[in-house]
Every structure is written in structure tokens, then in C-alpha cells.
Design a protein around this motif. Structure first.
Motif, PDB file in Angstrom:
ATOM      1  N   PHE A  94       0.830  -1.214   0.000  1.00  0.00           N
ATOM      2  CA  PHE A  94       0.000   0.000   0.000  1.00  0.00           C
ATOM      3  C   PHE A  94       0.861   1.260   0.000  1.00  0.00           C
ATOM      4  O   PHE A  94       0.646   2.182  -0.793  1.00  0.00           O
ATOM      5  CB  PHE A  94      -0.915  -0.003   1.220  1.00  0.00           C
ATOM      6  N   PHE A  95       1.831   1.302   0.913  1.00  0.00           N
ATOM      7  CA  PHE A  95       2.665   2.498   1.052  1.00  0.00           C
ATOM      8  C   PHE A  95       3.894   2.489   0.151  1.00  0.00           C
ATOM      9  O   PHE A  95       4.620   3.485   0.111  1.00  0.00           O
ATOM     10  CB  PHE A  95       3.114   2.656   2.506  1.00  0.00           C
ATOM     11  N   ALA A  96       4.118   1.365  -0.559  1.00  0.00           N
ATOM     12  CA  ALA A  96       5.348   1.217  -1.357  1.00  0.00           C
ATOM     13  C   ALA A  96       6.558   1.519  -0.483  1.00  0.00           C
ATOM     14  O   ALA A  96       7.491   2.217  -0.878  1.00  0.00           O
ATOM     15  CB  ALA A  96       5.317   2.131  -2.577  1.00  0.00           C
ATOM     16  N   ASN A  97       6.530   0.964   0.727  1.00  0.00           N
ATOM     17  CA  ASN A  97       7.534   1.263   1.741  1.00  0.00           C
ATOM     18  C   ASN A  97       7.913  -0.032   2.456  1.00  0.00           C
ATOM     19  O   ASN A  97       7.057  -0.661   3.079  1.00  0.00           O
ATOM     20  CB  ASN A  97       6.959   2.279   2.736  1.00  0.00           C
ATOM     21  N   ILE A 254      -6.214  -2.003   2.788  1.00  0.00           N
ATOM     22  CA  ILE A 254      -6.270  -1.528   4.166  1.00  0.00           C
ATOM     23  C   ILE A 254      -7.198  -2.392   5.012  1.00  0.00           C
ATOM     24  O   ILE A 254      -6.884  -2.738   6.166  1.00  0.00           O
ATOM     25  CB  ILE A 254      -6.723  -0.051   4.203  1.00  0.00           C
ATOM     26  N   LEU A 255      -8.351  -2.769   4.440  1.00  0.00           N
ATOM     27  CA  LEU A 255      -9.295  -3.599   5.188  1.00  0.00           C
ATOM     28  C   LEU A 255      -8.694  -4.968   5.505  1.00  0.00           C
ATOM     29  O   LEU A 255      -8.798  -5.457   6.641  1.00  0.00           O
ATOM     30  CB  LEU A 255     -10.593  -3.764   4.405  1.00  0.00           C
ATOM     31  N   MET A 256      -8.056  -5.608   4.514  1.00  0.00           N
ATOM     32  CA  MET A 256      -7.460  -6.914   4.746  1.00  0.00           C
ATOM     33  C   MET A 256      -6.328  -6.832   5.767  1.00  0.00           C
ATOM     34  O   MET A 256      -6.216  -7.674   6.662  1.00  0.00           O
ATOM     35  CB  MET A 256      -6.924  -7.495   3.424  1.00  0.00           C
ATOM     36  N   SER A 257      -5.495  -5.806   5.638  1.00  0.00           N
ATOM     37  CA  SER A 257      -4.403  -5.632   6.590  1.00  0.00           C
ATOM     38  C   SER A 257      -4.933  -5.412   8.003  1.00  0.00           C
ATOM     39  O   SER A 257      -4.390  -5.952   8.974  1.00  0.00           O
ATOM     40  CB  SER A 257      -3.524  -4.444   6.168  1.00  0.00           C
ATOM     41  N   SER A 258      -6.002  -4.636   8.120  1.00  0.00           N
ATOM     42  CA  SER A 258      -6.586  -4.361   9.435  1.00  0.00           C
ATOM     43  C   SER A 258      -7.207  -5.614  10.040  1.00  0.00           C
ATOM     44  O   SER A 258      -7.125  -5.822  11.260  1.00  0.00           O
ATOM     45  CB  SER A 258      -7.640  -3.253   9.319  1.00  0.00           C
ATOM     46  N   VAL A 259      -7.830  -6.440   9.218  1.00  0.00           N
ATOM     47  CA  VAL A 259      -8.409  -7.697   9.720  1.00  0.00           C
ATOM     48  C   VAL A 259      -7.315  -8.599  10.275  1.00  0.00           C
ATOM     49  O   VAL A 259      -7.436  -9.156  11.379  1.00  0.00           O
ATOM     50  CB  VAL A 259      -9.199  -8.422   8.612  1.00  0.00           C
TER      51      VAL A 259
END
Length: 347
Positions: A94-97, A254-259
Motif C-alpha cells: 500500500f505504502f510502497a515502503n 487496508i481492510l485486509m491488513s486491518s483484519v
């Protein structure tokens, strides 16, 4: 050698490397699982373990230790370790980081803060709470922290500055948590203290079932996003040219990462550095960023890493048990430092 033959040789080498890495991880998983079952305050022979696991026979005490204590703990370490690693992988995409991770960016701290508030409120008013309540609370906390990170990401482009911002969010959330705990009842503090330090102890089969269902669904959805992830890794414009709805795709990430992060925090508390170190090590081992390969390898690598760290946490100073984050930091932090130094040299 013609270009076609060279391409074929390179393809075979890549496939061989993938098979070797997955086979190594699978063997490591089995060996560490066996060591976890065998090792503890009560030693159980391999023969007795075989009888208990596959013949459902054996000493009642040892039978209860394996089926009610050690197996649920091992499975939870594997499931949550894989979830935490995938959460880090999605955030890095997501953040390319490469140093984006749920713990470093303060996402785990946000989840911890809301879970702590929920535990205190529910214990005061209802006397108990369910696993689903904790997962929902952790999910809300993770989304709140992620929202702040997204706002800062628009203004901050430098990797080190974004890292500092995430650390500050983590400190703020931890401060709020400590403030709430200060005014909590003594019984609530006891419950919060053990959980907030990070541990896989006290797991049950009901926890395994809930975590496996939540993480399994999120893993399947993440795997189905492999092609959009691969396109997104090459840039937003390229992803759009391939027909990816970038806005919806970023929301899905973001949703998958948060889950994933919420499940880990709800059951085991905050665990540090796994979400950064494991995806990096897996990508380096595979020598590729292809999501179809990296996603399952990252999950398996996270499972192996957390099972190994949990084994060390239990046995290093037995009968005392270390916090799981102490061990994961010991192995994960040097990987992050090396990664940053290597990135700096590559500029």
C-alpha cells in the motif's frame, strides 16, 4: 545459447528456487511444531506424543497437556504469525515502503488501545466479553490508526519521517492505554497486563476456530487480489491501465491488513517486527515479488517465525516465560536495521 533456451533455463531455476524455499519452510514448520509439542515443563516422549495424536491413547495428564494446552497454542502461533506477516506485506504494498508494518506504524498500538478500553468497559458493565467483541474492537482501533497514517502519508513522502510519525502514533495510543489502565479496577489490570505484553499462552480450541475462520477468509481474499497487487507494485498508472480500480483496491488492502492485525492483537496482544522482517526475508529468499508466490510463502514464513519465537519464549528461562514481543524484537529488529542500511547503500 539462444534467447529462448536461456529463458527456459531461467524459468527452471526460478521454479527450483521456489520449490526449495517452500520445502524448507514446510520442513521447518513440522520440526518446530514437533519441538513445541515435545518441550515444556513436563517432558513427553516422541512415542507417547505419537500415541496421543494419532491413536488417541496415552496417559490422561499428558493427553490433556497436548490436546488442551500445547496444540491450541502451536496452532494459534502459526495462524497469527502468518496473519501478522501478511498484514505487513499488504501495508508495504500500500505504502510502497519496505518498513511499513502494523507495529512500527502504530496500527497494533491503536488496536491495543481500543481493545483495552473495550475490555474495561465490558468487564465493568457485563462481567465478560467474547472473542468477536475483541476482534471488532481491535479492527476499529487498527482502522483509526491507519486513517491517521494515511493522512500523514499525503504530507510526508520521506520513509524515515513516515516511520517517526507511526512511532509517535504508537506512543500516543500507548499513553492513552496506560492512562485508562491507571484508573481501572485491580482485577481488570491483571487481565490487561498479561494480554498487553503479547503472548500465545492461554489459547483454547474455540480461539483456534475463530482465528482460523477470520484469517482463512482474509487470506483467501488476499490471494484473489494477487494479480491487482502485482500490477499495483509496478505503479498506480500501470495498475489503472490493466483495469484495476485503484481506489477500491487500496481500500481492500487496508481492510485486509486491518483484519489480519486485529485478529493478532485481539488474541495475542501487540507483537513487534514480524510484519516487517518476515516479508523482507521471504522476498529475498524467493528473489521475486510475485504475489502468487510471495503471499503463501509469507504466511508460512510468519507461522514458522512465530512458532520458533514462542518456543524460545517458553524454554529459554523456563519455568519463567518471556513476552513474545521480546523474542520477536530480538530477531526482527536486526533484520530491519540491515534492510535499512542495505537500502541506504543502494541509493
Amino acid at each position: 545459447m539462444t534467447a529462448e533456451n536461456q529463458s527456459r533455463v531461467n524459468h527452471v531455476k526460478r521454479r527450483s528456487r521456489y520449490v526449495f524455499v517452500f520445502l524448507t519452510l514446510a520442513i521447518a514448520f513440522l520440526v518446530i511444531a514437533a519441538l513445541n509439542i515435545n518441550t515444556g515443563n513436563i517432558w513427553i516422549s516422541v512415542r507417547e506424543i505419537w500415541r496421543i495424536l494419532f491413536l488417541k491413547k496415552g496417559d490422561p495428564v499428558q493427553y490433556g497437556i497436548i490436546w488442551k494446552i500445547r496444540l491450541p497454542r502451536i496452532l494459534m502461533a502459526a495462524i497469527l504469525g502468518g496473519a501478522l506477516s501478511l498484514s505487513g506485506f499488504l501495508l508495504q504494498t500500500f505504502f510502497a515502503n519496505p518498513i511499513a508494518g502494523p507495529y512500527v506504524l502504530g496500527i497494533s498500538s491503536g488496536a491495543k488501545m481500543v481493545v483495552a478500553l473495550t475490555m474495561i468497559v465490558f468487564l465493568k458493565r457485563f462481567g465478560s466479553f467474547t472473542s468477536y467483541t475483541l476482534i471488532l474492537a481491535a479492527f476499529i482501533g487498527a482502522l483509526l490508526s491507519t486513517g491517521f497514517i494515511l493522512l500523514m502519508n499525503r504530507k510526508i513522502e520521506h520513509m524515515a519521517a513516515l516511520l517517526v510519525a507511526g512511532i509517535m502514533i504508537g506512543y500516543i495510543c500507548s499513553a492513552v492505554t496506560d492512562f485508562v489502565v491507571t484508573f481501572a479496577e485491580d482485577s481488570d489490570i491483571v487481565n490487561l497486563h498479561g494480554w498487553s505484553q503479547g503472548s500465545f499462552s492461554g489459547m483454547s480450541w474455540s480461539h483456534v476456530q475463530i482465528a482460523a475462520a477470520m484469517v482463512g477468509i482474509a487470506f483467501a481474499l488476499t490471494f484473489f487480489l494477487s494479480k491487482p497487487i502485482g500490477a499495483y507494485q509496478l505503479g498506480e498508472e500501470y495498475a489503472r491501465s490493466m483495469g484495476v480500480n485503484v481506489r477500491l483496491f487500496r481500500i481492500a488492502l487496508i481492510l485486509m491488513s486491518s483484519v489480519f492485525s486485529a485478529c493478532v492483537t485481539a488474541f495475542a496482544g501487540p507483537i513487534s517486527f514480524v510484519g516487517i522482517a518476515v516479508p523482507y526475508l521471504v522476498r529475498q529468499s524467493l528473489n521475486t515479488s510475485k504475489p502468487l508466490v510471495v503471499i503463501p510463502a509469507t504466511f508460512l514464513g510468519g507461522a514458522v517465525f512465530c512458532m520458533m519465537c514462542d518456543l524460545m519464549a517458553r524454554t529459554a528461562f523456563a519455568p519463567l516465560e518471556l513476552n513474545i514481543s521480546t523474542v520477536t524484537s530480538l530477531f526482527g529488529a536486526p533484520v530491519v536495521i540491515f534492510m535499512m542500511l542495505r537500502r541506504q547503500r543502494g541509493r
